[in-house]
Design an enzyme around this catalytic site. Structure first.
Site, PDB file in Angstrom:
ATOM      1  N   ASP A 251     -11.360  -9.526  -0.570  1.00 25.71           N
ATOM      2  CA  ASP A 251     -12.082 -10.213  -2.012  1.00 25.71           C
ATOM      3  C   ASP A 251     -10.742  -8.859  -2.737  1.00 25.71           C
ATOM      4  OD1 ASP A 251     -11.851  -6.950  -0.847  1.00 25.71           O
ATOM      5  OD2 ASP A 251     -13.854  -6.955  -0.456  1.00 25.71           O
TER       6      ASP A 251
ATOM      7  N   ASP B 148      -9.758  -5.412  -5.724  1.00 23.21           N
ATOM      8  CA  ASP B 148      -9.995  -4.392  -6.228  1.00 23.21           C
ATOM      9  C   ASP B 148      -8.851  -4.412  -7.098  1.00 23.21           C
ATOM     10  OD1 ASP B 148     -12.291  -4.433  -3.780  1.00 23.21           O
ATOM     11  OD2 ASP B 148     -11.337  -3.044  -3.167  1.00 23.21           O
TER      12      ASP B 148
ATOM     13  N   ASP C  67      -5.551   5.988   2.371  1.00 21.78           N
ATOM     14  CA  ASP C  67      -4.755   5.778   3.550  1.00 21.78           C
ATOM     15  C   ASP C  67      -3.649   6.065   4.125  1.00 21.78           C
ATOM     16  OD1 ASP C  67      -5.942   3.727   2.897  1.00 21.78           O
ATOM     17  OD2 ASP C  67      -7.252   3.146   4.838  1.00 21.78           O
TER      18      ASP C  67
HETATM   19  P1  ATP Z   1      -9.623  -4.758   3.888  1.00 20.54           P
HETATM   20  O1  ATP Z   1      -9.084  -6.188   3.580  1.00 20.54           O
HETATM   21  O2  ATP Z   1     -10.395  -5.153   5.186  1.00 20.54           O
HETATM   22  O3  ATP Z   1     -10.370  -5.211   3.094  1.00 20.54           O
HETATM   23  P2  ATP Z   1      -9.169  -3.384   2.348  1.00 20.54           P
HETATM   24  O4  ATP Z   1      -7.689  -2.865   2.670  1.00 20.54           O
HETATM   25  O5  ATP Z   1      -8.290  -3.447   1.160  1.00 20.54           O
HETATM   26  O6  ATP Z   1      -9.077  -4.357   3.788  1.00 20.54           O
HETATM   27  P3  ATP Z   1     -10.523  -1.814   1.568  1.00 20.54           P
HETATM   28  O7  ATP Z   1     -12.415  -0.976   2.637  1.00 20.54           O
HETATM   29  O8  ATP Z   1     -12.241  -3.408   1.581  1.00 20.54           O
HETATM   30  O9  ATP Z   1     -10.091  -2.153   2.622  1.00 20.54           O
HETATM   31  O10 ATP Z   1     -10.287  -0.546   0.957  1.00 20.54           O
HETATM   32  C1  ATP Z   1     -10.095  -0.212   0.230  1.00 20.54           C
HETATM   33  C2  ATP Z   1      -8.682  -0.243  -0.087  1.00 20.54           C
HETATM   34  O11 ATP Z   1      -9.504   1.640   0.170  1.00 20.54           O
HETATM   35  C3  ATP Z   1      -7.853   0.646   0.767  1.00 20.54           C
HETATM   36  O12 ATP Z   1      -6.794  -0.294   0.678  1.00 20.54           O
HETATM   37  C4  ATP Z   1      -7.199   2.013   0.670  1.00 20.54           C
HETATM   38  O13 ATP Z   1      -6.491   2.255  -0.451  1.00 20.54           O
HETATM   39  C5  ATP Z   1      -8.457   2.892  -0.300  1.00 20.54           C
HETATM   40  N1  ATP Z   1      -9.620   3.431   1.550  1.00 20.54           N
HETATM   41  C6  ATP Z   1     -10.068   3.135   1.910  1.00 20.54           C
HETATM   42  N2  ATP Z   1     -10.742   3.446   2.540  1.00 20.54           N
HETATM   43  C7  ATP Z   1     -10.052   4.463   2.834  1.00 20.54           C
HETATM   44  C8  ATP Z   1     -10.315   5.318   3.389  1.00 20.54           C
HETATM   45  N3  ATP Z   1     -11.346   6.571   4.583  1.00 20.54           N
HETATM   46  N4  ATP Z   1      -8.896   6.578   2.752  1.00 20.54           N
HETATM   47  C9  ATP Z   1      -8.173   6.097   2.355  1.00 20.54           C
HETATM   48  N5  ATP Z   1      -8.325   5.815   1.376  1.00 20.54           N
HETATM   49  C10 ATP Z   1      -9.086   4.964   1.366  1.00 20.54           C
HETATM   50 MG    MG Z   2     -11.245  -4.648   0.221  1.00 22.67          MG
END
Ligand code: ATP
Ligand code: MG
Length: 447
Positions: free
Chosen positions: A70, A72, A151
Protein backbone atom coordinates in the site's frame (compact mmCIF):
# COMPACT_ATOMS: atom_id res chain seq x y z
CA UNK A 1 14.45 17.26 34.99
CA UNK A 2 17.82 18.40 33.57
CA UNK A 3 19.23 14.91 33.14
CA UNK A 4 16.52 14.12 30.60
CA UNK A 5 17.26 17.28 28.69
CA UNK A 6 20.93 16.33 28.63
CA UNK A 7 20.13 12.87 27.30
CA UNK A 8 17.90 14.43 24.67
CA UNK A 9 20.62 16.85 23.66
CA UNK A 10 23.15 14.02 23.34
CA UNK A 11 20.72 12.01 21.27
CA UNK A 12 20.13 15.00 19.03
CA UNK A 13 23.88 15.44 18.54
CA UNK A 14 24.11 11.94 17.09
CA UNK A 15 21.69 12.91 14.38
CA UNK A 16 22.89 14.14 11.03
CA UNK A 17 22.26 17.88 10.89
CA UNK A 18 20.80 17.73 7.40
CA UNK A 19 19.38 14.89 5.38
CA UNK A 20 21.14 13.20 2.53
CA UNK A 21 19.02 13.98 -0.53
CA UNK A 22 19.05 11.59 -3.46
CA UNK A 23 17.92 13.52 -6.50
CA UNK A 24 15.78 11.86 -9.19
CA UNK A 25 18.73 10.50 -11.24
CA UNK A 26 20.31 9.03 -8.10
CA UNK A 27 17.51 6.57 -7.31
CA UNK A 28 15.21 4.20 -9.16
CA UNK A 29 11.71 5.30 -8.12
CA UNK A 30 9.64 6.35 -11.09
CA UNK A 31 6.15 7.81 -10.91
CA UNK A 32 4.86 5.07 -13.20
CA UNK A 33 5.34 2.62 -10.30
CA UNK A 34 3.29 4.70 -7.91
CA UNK A 35 -0.44 4.22 -7.54
CA UNK A 36 -2.29 6.97 -9.46
CA UNK A 37 -4.46 7.58 -6.40
CA UNK A 38 -1.42 8.13 -4.20
CA UNK A 39 -0.06 10.55 -6.81
CA UNK A 40 -3.36 12.42 -6.82
CA UNK A 41 -3.18 12.84 -3.05
CA UNK A 42 0.46 13.94 -3.16
CA UNK A 43 -0.13 16.50 -5.92
CA UNK A 44 -3.21 17.98 -4.31
CA UNK A 45 -1.43 18.43 -0.98
CA UNK A 46 1.52 19.99 -2.78
CA UNK A 47 -0.60 22.44 -4.75
CA UNK A 48 -2.31 23.47 -1.52
CA UNK A 49 1.11 24.49 -0.26
CA UNK A 50 1.89 21.50 1.95
CA UNK A 51 4.88 19.20 2.01
CA UNK A 52 3.84 15.78 0.76
CA UNK A 53 5.90 12.59 0.64
CA UNK A 54 5.50 8.88 0.30
CA UNK A 55 7.00 7.16 3.29
CA UNK A 56 7.66 3.81 4.92
CA UNK A 57 7.19 0.40 3.37
CA UNK A 58 6.20 1.69 -0.08
CA UNK A 59 9.40 3.73 -0.55
CA UNK A 60 11.48 0.82 0.73
CA UNK A 61 9.74 -1.66 -1.57
CA UNK A 62 9.91 0.61 -4.63
CA UNK A 63 13.65 1.06 -4.12
CA UNK A 64 14.02 -2.71 -3.86
CA UNK A 65 12.04 -3.22 -7.06
CA UNK A 66 9.18 -4.88 -5.18
CA UNK A 67 5.53 -4.09 -5.51
CA UNK A 68 4.36 -2.13 -2.45
CA UNK A 69 1.41 -3.48 -0.46
CA UNK A 70 0.00 0.00 0.00
CA UNK A 71 1.04 3.64 -0.33
CA UNK A 72 1.34 5.79 2.78
CA UNK A 73 1.63 9.55 2.62
CA UNK A 74 3.24 11.82 5.21
CA UNK A 75 2.62 15.54 5.24
CA UNK A 76 2.86 18.70 7.33
CA UNK A 77 -0.87 19.31 6.79
CA UNK A 78 -2.93 18.57 9.89
CA UNK A 79 -5.71 15.95 9.60
CA UNK A 80 -8.41 18.60 9.50
CA UNK A 81 -6.61 20.39 6.66
CA UNK A 82 -6.31 17.11 4.77
CA UNK A 83 -10.02 16.57 5.18
CA UNK A 84 -10.78 19.97 3.74
CA UNK A 85 -8.83 19.06 0.60
CA UNK A 86 -10.51 15.73 -0.10
CA UNK A 87 -14.21 15.03 -0.20
CA UNK A 88 -13.58 11.30 -0.02
CA UNK A 89 -11.66 11.60 3.25
CA UNK A 90 -12.35 10.18 6.70
CA UNK A 91 -10.44 10.85 9.87
CA UNK A 92 -9.72 7.79 11.96
CA UNK A 93 -7.96 7.00 15.23
CA UNK A 94 -8.68 8.48 18.58
CA UNK A 95 -5.19 8.76 20.03
CA UNK A 96 -3.53 9.74 16.84
CA UNK A 97 -5.69 11.12 14.05
CA UNK A 98 -4.99 9.82 10.57
CA UNK A 99 -6.70 10.74 7.35
CA UNK A 100 -7.93 8.00 5.07
CA UNK A 101 -8.59 9.14 1.52
CA UNK A 102 -10.98 6.65 -0.05
CA UNK A 103 -10.86 5.66 -3.70
CA UNK A 104 -12.84 2.93 -5.35
CA UNK A 105 -10.09 0.34 -5.19
CA UNK A 106 -7.83 1.57 -2.42
CA UNK A 107 -7.40 3.75 0.62
CA UNK A 108 -4.47 6.14 0.85
CA UNK A 109 -3.42 6.79 4.42
CA UNK A 110 -2.24 10.32 5.09
CA UNK A 111 -0.44 10.96 8.37
CA UNK A 112 0.79 14.25 9.71
CA UNK A 113 4.51 14.35 10.56
CA UNK A 114 4.89 13.61 14.22
CA UNK A 115 7.66 13.41 16.73
CA UNK A 116 8.48 10.54 19.04
CA UNK A 117 7.13 10.63 22.54
CA UNK A 118 10.63 11.16 23.90
CA UNK A 119 10.33 11.90 27.58
CA UNK A 120 11.40 15.50 27.93
CA UNK A 121 9.39 16.69 30.90
CA UNK A 122 8.32 15.23 34.18
CA UNK A 123 4.77 14.61 33.03
CA UNK A 124 5.88 12.82 29.91
CA UNK A 125 7.45 10.00 31.84
CA UNK A 126 3.98 9.01 32.88
CA UNK A 127 3.39 8.09 29.28
CA UNK A 128 5.92 5.29 29.63
CA UNK A 129 5.22 2.06 31.43
CA UNK A 130 7.85 0.78 33.85
CA UNK A 131 9.29 -1.41 31.13
CA UNK A 132 9.93 1.63 28.96
CA UNK A 133 6.93 0.96 26.71
CA UNK A 134 5.53 4.15 25.23
CA UNK A 135 1.86 4.45 25.98
CA UNK A 136 1.14 7.62 24.08
CA UNK A 137 2.67 8.89 20.91
CA UNK A 138 0.70 11.82 19.57
CA UNK A 139 2.75 14.95 19.10
CA UNK A 140 2.95 16.62 15.70
CA UNK A 141 6.48 17.34 14.55
CA UNK A 142 8.80 18.09 11.67
CA UNK A 143 9.68 15.70 8.87
CA UNK A 144 13.02 15.12 10.54
CA UNK A 145 11.40 14.18 13.86
CA UNK A 146 9.01 11.98 11.92
CA UNK A 147 11.97 10.13 10.44
CA UNK A 148 13.68 9.53 13.78
CA UNK A 149 10.61 8.07 15.46
CA UNK A 150 10.30 5.31 12.86
CA UNK A 151 11.52 1.80 13.54
CA UNK A 152 14.09 0.72 10.95
CA UNK A 153 16.29 2.99 8.84
CA UNK A 154 15.00 1.40 5.63
CA UNK A 155 11.45 2.28 6.72
CA UNK A 156 12.28 5.96 7.24
CA UNK A 157 12.88 7.13 3.68
CA UNK A 158 10.72 9.84 2.10
CA UNK A 159 9.90 10.26 -1.56
CA UNK A 160 9.22 13.96 -1.94
CA UNK A 161 6.69 14.86 -4.63
CA UNK A 162 8.09 18.43 -4.82
CA UNK A 163 11.25 17.36 -6.65
CA UNK A 164 10.95 13.53 -6.87
CA UNK A 165 13.93 13.12 -4.56
CA UNK A 166 14.44 10.58 -1.80
CA UNK A 167 15.11 12.22 1.55
CA UNK A 168 17.17 10.22 4.02
CA UNK A 169 17.83 11.42 7.59
CA UNK A 170 18.91 8.09 9.04
CA UNK A 171 21.25 6.37 6.58
CA UNK A 172 18.46 4.20 5.25
CA UNK A 173 19.63 4.22 1.63
CA UNK A 174 22.99 2.77 2.53
CA UNK A 175 21.41 0.10 4.71
CA UNK A 176 19.04 -0.74 1.89
CA UNK A 177 21.96 -1.22 -0.47
CA UNK A 178 23.71 -3.41 2.08
CA UNK A 179 20.64 -5.50 2.89
CA UNK A 180 20.83 -4.40 6.50
CA UNK A 181 17.89 -4.08 8.86
CA UNK A 182 18.96 -1.52 11.44
CA UNK A 183 16.84 -0.07 14.19
CA UNK A 184 17.11 3.72 14.43
CA UNK A 185 18.74 4.75 17.74
CA UNK A 186 19.56 2.48 20.65
CA UNK A 187 18.09 -0.98 19.99
CA UNK A 188 17.35 -1.82 23.60
CA UNK A 189 15.52 1.44 24.16
CA UNK A 190 13.59 1.16 20.90
CA UNK A 191 12.55 -2.43 21.60
CA UNK A 192 11.49 -1.46 25.11
CA UNK A 193 9.44 1.48 23.84
CA UNK A 194 7.51 -0.85 21.60
CA UNK A 195 8.23 -4.58 21.87
CA UNK A 196 6.21 -5.20 18.69
CA UNK A 197 9.29 -3.91 16.87
CA UNK A 198 10.90 -7.25 17.73
CA UNK A 199 8.23 -9.03 15.71
CA UNK A 200 8.63 -6.47 12.95
CA UNK A 201 12.36 -7.18 12.93
CA UNK A 202 11.68 -10.85 12.24
CA UNK A 203 8.96 -10.04 9.72
CA UNK A 204 11.12 -7.70 7.62
CA UNK A 205 14.25 -9.83 7.95
CA UNK A 206 12.34 -12.78 6.55
CA UNK A 207 10.36 -10.86 3.95
CA UNK A 208 13.25 -8.84 2.57
CA UNK A 209 15.96 -11.44 3.15
CA UNK A 210 17.94 -8.79 5.04
CA UNK A 211 20.54 -9.26 7.73
CA UNK A 212 19.63 -8.00 11.16
CA UNK A 213 22.02 -5.41 12.53
CA UNK A 214 24.29 -7.05 15.11
CA UNK A 215 23.22 -4.94 18.15
CA UNK A 216 19.54 -5.64 17.33
CA UNK A 217 20.21 -9.31 16.92
CA UNK A 218 21.96 -9.41 20.26
CA UNK A 219 19.10 -7.74 22.12
CA UNK A 220 16.28 -9.91 20.80
CA UNK A 221 16.59 -13.00 22.98
CA UNK A 222 17.03 -10.85 26.11
CA UNK A 223 13.99 -8.73 25.50
CA UNK A 224 11.59 -11.29 24.03
CA UNK A 225 9.66 -11.59 27.30
CA UNK A 226 8.62 -7.91 26.93
CA UNK A 227 6.03 -9.07 24.42
CA UNK A 228 3.98 -10.10 27.43
CA UNK A 229 3.37 -6.37 28.07
CA UNK A 230 1.84 -5.71 24.68
CA UNK A 231 -1.97 -5.64 24.61
CA UNK A 232 -3.11 -9.06 23.30
CA UNK A 233 -5.45 -7.44 20.78
CA UNK A 234 -2.55 -5.71 19.04
CA UNK A 235 -0.65 -8.99 18.86
CA UNK A 236 -3.51 -10.66 17.02
CA UNK A 237 -2.94 -8.42 13.99
CA UNK A 238 0.83 -8.73 14.22
CA UNK A 239 0.66 -12.52 14.26
CA UNK A 240 -1.49 -12.46 11.15
CA UNK A 241 0.98 -10.16 9.40
CA UNK A 242 3.79 -12.50 10.40
CA UNK A 243 2.16 -15.66 9.16
CA UNK A 244 0.24 -14.39 6.17
CA UNK A 245 3.30 -12.78 4.60
CA UNK A 246 4.00 -15.67 2.23
CA UNK A 247 7.02 -16.77 4.30
CA UNK A 248 5.19 -18.32 7.22
CA UNK A 249 7.49 -21.28 7.72
CA UNK A 250 10.67 -19.25 7.69
CA UNK A 251 9.07 -16.64 9.93
CA UNK A 252 8.10 -19.36 12.39
CA UNK A 253 11.67 -20.69 12.46
CA UNK A 254 13.09 -17.20 12.96
CA UNK A 255 10.60 -16.42 15.72
CA UNK A 256 11.62 -19.57 17.56
CA UNK A 257 15.28 -18.84 16.96
CA UNK A 258 14.99 -15.48 18.75
CA UNK A 259 12.73 -16.78 21.52
CA UNK A 260 9.79 -14.76 20.23
CA UNK A 261 7.40 -17.63 19.55
CA UNK A 262 7.06 -18.72 23.19
CA UNK A 263 5.61 -15.42 24.49
CA UNK A 264 3.01 -15.49 21.70
CA UNK A 265 2.04 -19.17 21.92
CA UNK A 266 3.34 -20.53 25.22
CA UNK A 267 1.24 -23.70 25.16
CA UNK A 268 2.35 -24.54 21.61
CA UNK A 269 5.98 -23.91 22.46
CA UNK A 270 5.68 -26.20 25.49
CA UNK A 271 4.11 -28.91 23.32
CA UNK A 272 6.83 -28.55 20.68
CA UNK A 273 9.48 -28.92 23.36
CA UNK A 274 8.34 -32.50 23.96
CA UNK A 275 11.03 -33.79 21.69
CA UNK A 276 10.17 -37.47 21.78
CA UNK A 277 7.23 -36.82 19.48
CA UNK A 278 8.32 -35.58 16.09
CA UNK A 279 4.99 -34.88 14.43
CA UNK A 280 3.89 -31.67 16.16
CA UNK A 281 6.70 -29.87 14.41
CA UNK A 282 6.05 -31.68 11.15
CA UNK A 283 2.36 -30.81 11.39
CA UNK A 284 2.99 -27.14 12.01
CA UNK A 285 5.66 -26.94 9.32
CA UNK A 286 3.26 -28.52 6.83
CA UNK A 287 0.44 -26.20 7.80
CA UNK A 288 2.66 -23.16 7.36
CA UNK A 289 4.13 -24.44 4.08
CA UNK A 290 0.59 -24.96 2.90
CA UNK A 291 -0.30 -21.39 3.85
CA UNK A 292 2.68 -20.08 1.87
CA UNK A 293 1.75 -22.19 -1.13
CA UNK A 294 -1.83 -20.94 -1.10
CA UNK A 295 -0.64 -17.35 -0.98
CA UNK A 296 1.73 -18.01 -3.89
CA UNK A 297 -1.15 -19.46 -5.87
CA UNK A 298 -3.35 -16.48 -5.06
CA UNK A 299 -5.76 -18.61 -3.04
CA UNK A 300 -7.53 -17.37 0.05
CA UNK A 301 -6.02 -18.08 3.43
CA UNK A 302 -8.19 -17.76 6.47
CA UNK A 303 -6.97 -16.57 9.84
CA UNK A 304 -8.99 -19.23 11.64
CA UNK A 305 -7.29 -22.12 9.84
CA UNK A 306 -3.87 -20.69 10.61
CA UNK A 307 -4.67 -20.14 14.29
CA UNK A 308 -6.28 -23.59 14.48
CA UNK A 309 -3.03 -25.10 13.19
CA UNK A 310 -0.85 -23.03 15.53
CA UNK A 311 -2.79 -24.24 18.56
CA UNK A 312 -3.61 -27.78 17.50
CA UNK A 313 -0.91 -29.54 19.47
CA UNK A 314 -1.93 -28.13 22.87
CA UNK A 315 -5.59 -28.85 22.02
CA UNK A 316 -4.76 -32.42 21.02
CA UNK A 317 -2.74 -33.05 24.17
CA UNK A 318 -5.42 -31.58 26.44
CA UNK A 319 -8.10 -33.68 24.72
CA UNK A 320 -5.98 -36.79 25.18
CA UNK A 321 -5.59 -36.02 28.87
CA UNK A 322 -9.29 -35.35 29.40
CA UNK A 323 -10.21 -38.49 27.52
CA UNK A 324 -7.86 -40.50 29.72
CA UNK A 325 -9.81 -39.11 32.67
CA UNK A 326 -12.91 -40.85 31.30
CA UNK A 327 -14.64 -38.42 28.95
CA UNK A 328 -15.91 -39.41 25.50
CA UNK A 329 -13.69 -38.16 22.62
CA UNK A 330 -16.07 -35.47 21.37
CA UNK A 331 -16.70 -34.08 24.87
CA UNK A 332 -12.99 -34.26 25.69
CA UNK A 333 -12.25 -32.27 22.55
CA UNK A 334 -14.80 -29.59 23.44
CA UNK A 335 -13.35 -29.20 26.91
CA UNK A 336 -9.80 -29.12 25.58
CA UNK A 337 -10.72 -26.41 23.10
CA UNK A 338 -12.20 -24.19 25.81
CA UNK A 339 -9.22 -24.75 28.07
CA UNK A 340 -6.62 -23.90 25.41
CA UNK A 341 -8.47 -20.91 24.03
CA UNK A 342 -9.09 -19.27 27.37
CA UNK A 343 -5.38 -19.56 28.21
CA UNK A 344 -4.27 -18.38 24.76
CA UNK A 345 -6.33 -15.19 24.58
CA UNK A 346 -4.34 -13.80 27.51
CA UNK A 347 -1.35 -13.66 25.15
CA UNK A 348 -2.82 -13.11 21.72
CA UNK A 349 -6.45 -12.06 21.71
CA UNK A 350 -8.37 -13.93 19.05
CA UNK A 351 -11.73 -12.41 18.17
CA UNK A 352 -14.91 -14.48 18.43
CA UNK A 353 -15.49 -14.42 14.69
CA UNK A 354 -12.22 -16.38 14.43
CA UNK A 355 -12.48 -18.66 17.47
CA UNK A 356 -15.92 -19.89 16.38
CA UNK A 357 -14.71 -21.53 13.16
CA UNK A 358 -11.52 -22.66 14.94
CA UNK A 359 -13.67 -24.50 17.46
CA UNK A 360 -15.60 -26.14 14.65
CA UNK A 361 -12.50 -27.33 12.82
CA UNK A 362 -11.15 -28.85 16.02
CA UNK A 363 -14.32 -30.39 17.39
CA UNK A 364 -15.08 -31.99 14.02
CA UNK A 365 -11.78 -33.92 14.16
CA UNK A 366 -12.96 -36.76 16.47
CA UNK A 367 -16.09 -37.05 14.35
CA UNK A 368 -13.99 -38.25 11.40
CA UNK A 369 -13.57 -41.53 13.30
CA UNK A 370 -17.22 -42.42 12.62
CA UNK A 371 -17.52 -43.90 9.17
CA UNK A 372 -20.71 -45.90 9.46
CA UNK A 373 -24.37 -44.95 9.34
CA UNK A 374 -25.77 -41.44 9.20
CA UNK A 375 -22.94 -39.75 11.08
CA UNK A 376 -20.50 -39.48 8.17
CA UNK A 377 -23.30 -38.05 6.00
CA UNK A 378 -24.03 -35.42 8.59
CA UNK A 379 -20.36 -34.56 8.77
CA UNK A 380 -20.13 -34.28 4.98
CA UNK A 381 -23.00 -31.82 5.02
CA UNK A 382 -21.50 -29.70 7.80
CA UNK A 383 -20.71 -26.16 6.59
CA UNK A 384 -17.20 -26.42 8.04
CA UNK A 385 -16.55 -29.87 6.56
CA UNK A 386 -14.09 -28.73 3.88
CA UNK A 387 -11.80 -26.91 6.31
CA UNK A 388 -12.01 -29.71 8.85
CA UNK A 389 -11.14 -32.24 6.12
CA UNK A 390 -8.14 -30.15 4.99
CA UNK A 391 -7.07 -30.12 8.61
CA UNK A 392 -7.41 -33.89 8.81
CA UNK A 393 -5.21 -34.22 5.71
CA UNK A 394 -2.48 -32.17 7.37
CA UNK A 395 -2.75 -34.34 10.47
CA UNK A 396 -2.43 -37.51 8.46
CA UNK A 397 0.45 -36.18 6.35
CA UNK A 398 2.39 -35.44 9.49
CA UNK A 399 1.81 -38.93 10.87
CA UNK A 400 -0.52 -37.90 13.68
CA UNK A 401 -3.79 -39.15 12.15
CA UNK A 402 -4.30 -42.49 10.44
CA UNK A 403 -3.61 -42.11 6.69
CA UNK A 404 -6.29 -44.74 5.94
CA UNK A 405 -8.84 -42.53 7.66
CA UNK A 406 -7.86 -39.55 5.52
CA UNK A 407 -7.94 -41.70 2.38
CA UNK A 408 -11.42 -42.94 3.28
CA UNK A 409 -12.68 -39.38 3.64
CA UNK A 410 -11.08 -38.36 0.37
CA UNK A 411 -12.73 -41.28 -1.38
CA UNK A 412 -16.15 -40.84 0.14
CA UNK A 413 -16.30 -37.37 -1.42
CA UNK A 414 -15.27 -38.62 -4.86
CA UNK A 415 -17.57 -41.60 -5.30
CA UNK A 416 -21.14 -41.61 -6.55
CA UNK A 417 -24.20 -41.94 -4.38
CA UNK A 418 -24.49 -45.72 -4.46
CA UNK A 419 -20.82 -46.29 -3.80
CA UNK A 420 -21.00 -43.87 -0.92
CA UNK A 421 -23.91 -45.81 0.52
CA UNK A 422 -21.80 -48.95 0.38
CA UNK A 423 -18.89 -47.18 2.08
CA UNK A 424 -20.96 -46.05 5.02
CA UNK A 425 -22.86 -49.32 5.25
CA UNK A 426 -19.96 -50.89 7.08
CA UNK A 427 -19.80 -54.36 8.55
CA UNK A 428 -22.74 -53.79 10.91
CA UNK A 429 -25.22 -53.61 8.10
CA UNK A 430 -23.77 -56.68 6.49
CA UNK A 431 -24.08 -58.46 9.80
CA UNK A 432 -27.73 -57.49 9.96
CA UNK A 433 -28.30 -58.81 6.48
CA UNK A 434 -26.51 -61.99 7.34
CA UNK A 435 -28.77 -62.49 10.33
CA UNK A 436 -31.81 -61.88 8.16
CA UNK A 437 -30.64 -64.61 5.81
CA UNK A 438 -29.30 -66.85 8.49
CA UNK A 439 -31.66 -69.60 7.49
CA UNK A 440 -31.22 -68.94 3.74
CA UNK A 441 -28.31 -69.76 1.49
CA UNK A 442 -24.83 -68.58 2.49
CA UNK A 443 -23.79 -67.21 -0.89
CA UNK A 444 -26.47 -64.53 -0.98
CA UNK A 445 -25.60 -63.47 2.58
CA UNK A 446 -22.01 -62.73 1.68
CA UNK A 447 -22.70 -60.91 -1.61
P1 ATP B 1 4.48 -3.49 5.05
O1 ATP B 1 5.06 -3.65 3.72
O2 ATP B 1 4.38 -4.75 5.79
O3 ATP B 1 3.22 -2.66 5.10
P2 ATP B 1 5.58 -1.19 6.35
O4 ATP B 1 6.99 -0.80 6.61
O5 ATP B 1 4.78 -0.30 5.44
O6 ATP B 1 5.60 -2.66 5.85
P3 ATP B 1 3.55 -0.64 8.28
O7 ATP B 1 3.14 -1.45 9.47
O8 ATP B 1 2.58 -0.44 7.19
O9 ATP B 1 4.87 -1.30 7.75
O10 ATP B 1 4.03 0.76 8.85
C1 ATP B 1 4.31 1.87 8.04
C2 ATP B 1 5.52 2.61 8.55
O11 ATP B 1 5.25 3.14 9.86
C3 ATP B 1 6.78 1.79 8.72
O12 ATP B 1 7.50 1.69 7.52
C4 ATP B 1 7.52 2.55 9.79
O13 ATP B 1 8.19 3.66 9.24
C5 ATP B 1 6.41 3.07 10.67
N1 ATP B 1 6.12 2.15 11.80
C6 ATP B 1 5.20 1.17 11.82
N2 ATP B 1 5.18 0.53 12.99
C7 ATP B 1 6.12 1.12 13.75
C8 ATP B 1 6.58 0.92 15.08
N3 ATP B 1 6.07 -0.04 15.85
N4 ATP B 1 7.56 1.75 15.53
C9 ATP B 1 8.06 2.72 14.75
N5 ATP B 1 7.68 2.94 13.52
C10 ATP B 1 6.72 2.17 13.00
MG1 MG C 1 2.66 -0.49 4.99
Amino acid sequence: MPIFNLVKKLLKQERTPSPRIYSRPEHTISRSQISPNALKVLYRLKSAGFRACLVGGCVRDLLLGREPKDFDVATDAHPQQVRELFRNCRLIGRRFRLAHVHFRSEIIEVATFRSAATPDGEGDWEKQAETGRVLRDNVYGTIEEDAWRRDFSVNALYYDIADFSVVDYVGGMEDLRNGLLRLIGDPEQRFREDPVRMLRAVRFKTKLGFRLDEPCERQLPHLSSLLANVPPARLYDEVLKLFLSGNALQTFENLRHYGLFAPLFPATEAALAREHEGYPLVFLARALENTDLRIQQGKAVTPYFLYAALLWEPVRLAAERIQAEGEAPVVAMQEAVSEVLSAQIKHVAIPKRVTLPMREVWTLQPRFEHRIGRRPLRLLAHPRFRAAYDFLLLRSESGEADPDLARWWTRVQEVDESERRKMIAGPRRRRRRRSRHRTGNRDSASS
